[in-house]
Design an enzyme around this catalytic site. Structure first.
Site, PDB file in Angstrom:
ATOM      1  N   SER A 125     -44.623  19.978 -20.881  1.00 22.49           N
ATOM      2  CA  SER A 125     -43.754  19.574 -19.778  1.00 22.49           C
ATOM      3  C   SER A 125     -43.787  20.597 -18.652  1.00 22.49           C
ATOM      4  CB  SER A 125     -42.319  19.460 -20.304  1.00 22.49           C
ATOM      5  OG  SER A 125     -41.415  19.355 -19.232  1.00 22.49           O
ATOM      6  N   TYR A 149     -35.219  23.630 -24.920  1.00 17.08           N
ATOM      7  CA  TYR A 149     -36.243  22.576 -24.916  1.00 17.08           C
ATOM      8  C   TYR A 149     -37.538  23.099 -24.298  1.00 17.08           C
ATOM      9  CZ  TYR A 149     -38.747  18.484 -23.089  1.00 17.08           C
ATOM     10  OH  TYR A 149     -39.714  17.571 -22.763  1.00 17.08           O
ATOM     11  N   LYS A 153     -41.416  23.907 -25.955  1.00 16.72           N
ATOM     12  CA  LYS A 153     -42.711  23.431 -25.444  1.00 16.72           C
ATOM     13  C   LYS A 153     -43.694  24.592 -25.317  1.00 16.72           C
ATOM     14  CE  LYS A 153     -41.932  19.008 -24.889  1.00 16.72           C
ATOM     15  NZ  LYS A 153     -42.476  18.120 -25.924  1.00 16.72           N
ATOM     16  N   TYR A 177     -46.448  17.317 -18.355  1.00 18.84           N
ATOM     17  CA  TYR A 177     -46.040  16.161 -17.544  1.00 18.84           C
ATOM     18  C   TYR A 177     -45.052  16.599 -16.470  1.00 18.84           C
ATOM     19  CZ  TYR A 177     -46.938  13.782 -22.095  1.00 18.84           C
ATOM     20  OH  TYR A 177     -47.436  13.346 -23.300  1.00 18.84           O
ATOM     21  N   ASP A 297     -30.829  22.664 -11.402  1.00 15.84           N
ATOM     22  CA  ASP A 297     -31.897  21.953 -10.690  1.00 15.84           C
ATOM     23  C   ASP A 297     -32.634  22.879  -9.724  1.00 15.84           C
ATOM     24  OD1 ASP A 297     -31.656  19.515 -11.838  1.00 15.84           O
ATOM     25  OD2 ASP A 297     -30.631  18.535 -10.156  1.00 15.84           O
TER      26      ASP A 297
HETATM   27  P1  NAD Z   1     -38.825   9.466 -26.357  1.00 16.55           P
HETATM   28  O1  NAD Z   1     -37.597  10.052 -26.919  1.00 16.55           O
HETATM   29  O2  NAD Z   1     -38.754   8.110 -25.789  1.00 16.55           O
HETATM   30  O3  NAD Z   1     -39.996   9.499 -27.434  1.00 16.55           O
HETATM   31  C1  NAD Z   1     -40.083  10.484 -28.432  1.00 16.55           C
HETATM   32  C2  NAD Z   1     -40.289   9.772 -29.751  1.00 16.55           C
HETATM   33  O4  NAD Z   1     -40.389  10.730 -30.790  1.00 16.55           O
HETATM   34  C3  NAD Z   1     -39.137   8.847 -30.119  1.00 16.55           C
HETATM   35  O5  NAD Z   1     -39.644   7.579 -30.450  1.00 16.55           O
HETATM   36  C4  NAD Z   1     -38.470   9.518 -31.324  1.00 16.55           C
HETATM   37  O6  NAD Z   1     -37.913   8.588 -32.210  1.00 16.55           O
HETATM   38  C5  NAD Z   1     -39.646  10.265 -31.913  1.00 16.55           C
HETATM   39  N1  NAD Z   1     -39.285  11.439 -32.707  1.00 16.55           N
HETATM   40  C6  NAD Z   1     -38.466  12.461 -32.373  1.00 16.55           C
HETATM   41  N2  NAD Z   1     -38.390  13.356 -33.364  1.00 16.55           N
HETATM   42  C7  NAD Z   1     -39.192  12.895 -34.367  1.00 16.55           C
HETATM   43  C8  NAD Z   1     -39.536  13.378 -35.661  1.00 16.55           C
HETATM   44  N3  NAD Z   1     -39.004  14.499 -36.128  1.00 16.55           N
HETATM   45  N4  NAD Z   1     -40.399  12.655 -36.401  1.00 16.55           N
HETATM   46  C9  NAD Z   1     -40.914  11.500 -35.948  1.00 16.55           C
HETATM   47  N5  NAD Z   1     -40.621  10.994 -34.740  1.00 16.55           N
HETATM   48  C10 NAD Z   1     -39.777  11.688 -33.958  1.00 16.55           C
HETATM   49  O7  NAD Z   1     -39.384  10.498 -25.243  1.00 16.55           O
HETATM   50  P2  NAD Z   1     -40.584  10.339 -24.218  1.00 16.55           P
HETATM   51  O8  NAD Z   1     -40.015  10.375 -22.840  1.00 16.55           O
HETATM   52  O9  NAD Z   1     -41.469   9.234 -24.604  1.00 16.55           O
HETATM   53  O10 NAD Z   1     -41.299  11.731 -24.435  1.00 16.55           O
HETATM   54  C11 NAD Z   1     -42.391  11.885 -25.318  1.00 16.55           C
HETATM   55  C12 NAD Z   1     -42.816  13.341 -25.320  1.00 16.55           C
HETATM   56  O11 NAD Z   1     -43.110  13.759 -23.989  1.00 16.55           O
HETATM   57  C13 NAD Z   1     -41.720  14.287 -25.837  1.00 16.55           C
HETATM   58  O12 NAD Z   1     -42.327  15.289 -26.605  1.00 16.55           O
HETATM   59  C14 NAD Z   1     -41.145  14.864 -24.567  1.00 16.55           C
HETATM   60  O13 NAD Z   1     -40.619  16.154 -24.768  1.00 16.55           O
HETATM   61  C15 NAD Z   1     -42.376  14.920 -23.665  1.00 16.55           C
HETATM   62  N6  NAD Z   1     -42.040  14.907 -22.228  1.00 16.55           N
HETATM   63  C16 NAD Z   1     -41.286  13.894 -21.707  1.00 16.55           C
HETATM   64  C17 NAD Z   1     -40.925  13.914 -20.350  1.00 16.55           C
HETATM   65  C18 NAD Z   1     -40.084  12.821 -19.760  1.00 16.55           C
HETATM   66  O14 NAD Z   1     -39.561  13.023 -18.662  1.00 16.55           O
HETATM   67  N7  NAD Z   1     -39.934  11.661 -20.387  1.00 16.55           N
HETATM   68  C19 NAD Z   1     -41.369  14.963 -19.528  1.00 16.55           C
HETATM   69  C20 NAD Z   1     -42.156  15.966 -20.093  1.00 16.55           C
HETATM   70  C21 NAD Z   1     -42.488  15.933 -21.445  1.00 16.55           C
HETATM   71  N1  UFG Z   2     -30.804  13.201  -9.578  1.00 17.73           N
HETATM   72  C1  UFG Z   2     -29.741  12.722  -8.842  1.00 17.73           C
HETATM   73  N2  UFG Z   2     -28.830  11.919  -9.481  1.00 17.73           N
HETATM   74  C2  UFG Z   2     -28.937  11.576 -10.780  1.00 17.73           C
HETATM   75  C3  UFG Z   2     -30.042  12.058 -11.524  1.00 17.73           C
HETATM   76  C4  UFG Z   2     -30.955  12.884 -10.888  1.00 17.73           C
HETATM   77  O1  UFG Z   2     -29.610  13.032  -7.656  1.00 17.73           O
HETATM   78  O2  UFG Z   2     -28.075  10.850 -11.295  1.00 17.73           O
HETATM   79  C5  UFG Z   2     -31.795  14.055  -8.902  1.00 17.73           C
HETATM   80  C6  UFG Z   2     -31.898  15.451  -9.511  1.00 17.73           C
HETATM   81  O3  UFG Z   2     -30.926  16.294  -8.957  1.00 17.73           O
HETATM   82  C7  UFG Z   2     -33.345  15.834  -9.132  1.00 17.73           C
HETATM   83  C8  UFG Z   2     -34.082  14.502  -9.192  1.00 17.73           C
HETATM   84  O4  UFG Z   2     -33.072  13.497  -9.070  1.00 17.73           O
HETATM   85  O5  UFG Z   2     -33.394  16.326  -7.817  1.00 17.73           O
HETATM   86  C9  UFG Z   2     -34.848  14.279 -10.485  1.00 17.73           C
HETATM   87  O6  UFG Z   2     -33.970  14.489 -11.588  1.00 17.73           O
HETATM   88  P1  UFG Z   2     -34.346  14.031 -13.077  1.00 17.73           P
HETATM   89  O7  UFG Z   2     -33.173  14.338 -13.920  1.00 17.73           O
HETATM   90  O8  UFG Z   2     -34.871  12.634 -13.066  1.00 17.73           O
HETATM   91  O9  UFG Z   2     -35.597  14.955 -13.448  1.00 17.73           O
HETATM   92  P2  UFG Z   2     -35.733  16.542 -13.534  1.00 17.73           P
HETATM   93  O10 UFG Z   2     -36.799  16.936 -12.574  1.00 17.73           O
HETATM   94  O11 UFG Z   2     -34.439  17.213 -13.431  1.00 17.73           O
HETATM   95  O12 UFG Z   2     -36.241  16.745 -15.047  1.00 17.73           O
HETATM   96  C10 UFG Z   2     -37.287  15.966 -15.631  1.00 17.73           C
HETATM   97  C11 UFG Z   2     -37.054  15.854 -17.123  1.00 17.73           C
HETATM   98  C12 UFG Z   2     -37.229  17.188 -17.776  1.00 17.73           C
HETATM   99  C13 UFG Z   2     -38.561  17.779 -17.421  1.00 17.73           C
HETATM  100  C14 UFG Z   2     -38.704  17.843 -15.916  1.00 17.73           C
HETATM  101  C15 UFG Z   2     -40.051  18.358 -15.522  1.00 17.73           C
HETATM  102  O13 UFG Z   2     -35.747  15.382 -17.388  1.00 17.73           O
HETATM  103  O14 UFG Z   2     -37.207  17.050 -19.180  1.00 17.73           O
HETATM  104  O15 UFG Z   2     -38.518  16.539 -15.370  1.00 17.73           O
HETATM  105  O16 UFG Z   2     -41.024  17.604 -16.162  1.00 17.73           O
HETATM  106  F1  UFG Z   2     -38.649  19.017 -17.911  1.00 17.73           F
END
Ligand code: NAD
Ligand code: UFG
Length: 338
Positions: A125, A149, A153, A177, A297
């Site tokens: 991430s 968190y 990572k 990501y 933020d």
């Molecule tokens: P998500 O929660 O939708 O998907 C994660 C999945 O992992 C879920 O289906 C959950 O049930 C499963 N899981 C969690 N712990 C587990 C375990 N111990 N054993 C088996 N399954 C397990 O989240 P997502 O948004 O799809 O994210 C997927 C990955 O990408 C995560 O590792 C997350 O940290 C990473 N990531 C997500 C974002 C984002 O903004 N969505 C950004 C950066 C990185």
């Molecule tokens: N925001 C609002 N109102 C809301 C929610 C968000 O104004 O209700 C704003 C935030 O202040 C920020 C932007 O929208 O400026 C994006 O916020 P998000 O919460 O959607 O995303 P972040 O960038 O804070 O964080 C996300 C994931 C993290 C990850 C990070 C970088 O939640 O897990 O992107 O990948 F680490």
């Protein structure tokens, strides 16, 4: 070609990854404990990629269950997405996060050690960069995660790099990501956070649908053109295609390769830009109110994507308009999620 073990495949990103892979002829084994997802996501992914996805319910910390899967399923590579991902919750429950995310990955690697599988793609991430000031953020920028968190990572990235350093039969890609949003264009799979969404796009969708109060725009005095925070939003289908690019690229790299690659668009959009685009392309109103900054933020965060272009031959294709349209289609078709 063997199958791809997709841990966390039932989740938001994993379900899209499996569909992209499945439609390109890969076969996947989805391994998930459904702690933050629904089996229905897998069923719908199976409809979008017929015959390509098998599902196993298991926890990545259950090494024996993993060994059983690896023994019988002809797996040749792993995409490891399973993990807990709520930044705020990780501050409250650091031990839970470490156990699930870090120990979970150790268990997975332990099980893999006894198999021939040595190709590994990890969901990292942009949060590992913490409060970066120089934009765009390249992969060599200093890392300084600001939450347990984010620390998880980084620890996992280092664990993987050490592994490949000691045993060059491994090939590893850690994909960092930026802000994944949107949904598959069919509107049948997408993101449905439980409870009140913390992230911008799911909140915008639910506010537009009248399911939540007005969107609070967190911070209007940032040093950005309109004063609101800027992020690198990337369509989840582009992100999913980035995983396929990594799976294609890794086998062609020298043994022991560890690549750390940003997956973003390289473009930043402000909160107001996202909301205005959402209203324009979908013809709906997003009730909003201006609010103070959200603690933790950063003002601006967007990726330098040149390494992904060079190493993965991948770059994002979809626009902010596409992200807003596809997110809204999913919301309208699935107001209560799965
Ligand atoms: P998500 O929660 O939708 O998907 C994660 C999945 O992992 C879920 O289906 C959950 O049930 C499963 N899981 C969690 N712990 C587990 C375990 N111990 N054993 C088996 N399954 C397990 O989240 P997502 O948004 O799809 O994210 C997927 C990955 O990408 C995560 O590792 C997350 O940290 C990473 N990531 C997500 C974002 C984002 O903004 N969505 C950004 C950066 C990185
Ligand atoms: N925001 C609002 N109102 C809301 C929610 C968000 O104004 O209700 C704003 C935030 O202040 C920020 C932007 O929208 O400026 C994006 O916020 P998000 O919460 O959607 O995303 P972040 O960038 O804070 O964080 C996300 C994931 C993290 C990850 C990070 C970088 O939640 O897990 O992107 O990948 F680490």
């Amino acid at each position: 070609m063997g199958r791809v073990l997709v841990t966390g495949g039932a989740g938001y990103i994993g379900s899209h990854v499996m569909v992209v892979l499945g439609r390109k002829g890969y076969r996947c084994v989805c391994l998930d404990n459904f702690s933050n997802s629904s089996p229905r996501a897998v069923e719908r992914a199976q409809v979008l990629a017929p015959g390509a996805i098998e599902a196993v319910e298991a926890d990545i910390r259950d090494t024996e269950a993993l060994r059983r899967v690896l023994a019988g399923a002809d797996i040749s590579s792993v995409i490891h997405l399973a993990g807990l991902k709520a930044v705020g919750e990780s501050v409250e429950k650091p031990a839970l996060y470490r156990d699930n995310n870090v120990r979970g990955t150790q268990c997975l690697l332990e099980a893999l050690a006894g198999s021939g599988v040595r190709t590994f793609v990890f969901s990292s991430s942009a949060t590992v960069y913490g409060n970066a000031t120089a934009m765009p953020i390249g992969e060599d920028a200093p890392t300084a995660p600001a939450s347990p968190y984010g620390e998880n990572k980084l620890e996992i990235e280092r664990m993987l790099a050490k592994l490949a350093g000691e045993d060059p039969s491994w090939r590893v890609a850690s994909l960092r990501y930026f802000n994944p949003v949107g949904a598959h264009e069919s509107g049948t799979i997408g993101e449905h956070p439980s409870g009140t969404p913390n992230n911008l796009m799911p909140y915008v969708c639910q506010a537009a649908a009248g399911l939540r109060g007005p969107l609070r725009v967190f911070g209007t005095d940032y040093p950005t053109p309109d004063g609101t925070g800027i992020r690198d939003y990337i369509h989840v289908m582009d992100l999913a295609e980035g995983h396929m690019a990594a799976l294609t690229a890794l086998p062609l790299t020298p043994p022991g390769t560890v690549m750390t690659v940003n997956l973003g668009t390289g473009m930043g959009h402000s909160v107001l830009e996202v909301v205005d685009t959402f209203e324009r392309v979908n013809g709906v109103k997003v009730p909003r109110e201006l609010a103070g900054r959200r603690p933790g933020d950063v003002p601006i965060c967007y990726a330098d994507c040149s390494r992904a272009r060079q190493l993965l031959r991948w770059s994002s294709r979809r626009t902010l308009e596409d992200m807003c349209r596809d997110a809204w289609r999913w919301q309208v078709l699935n107001p209560a999620g799965y």
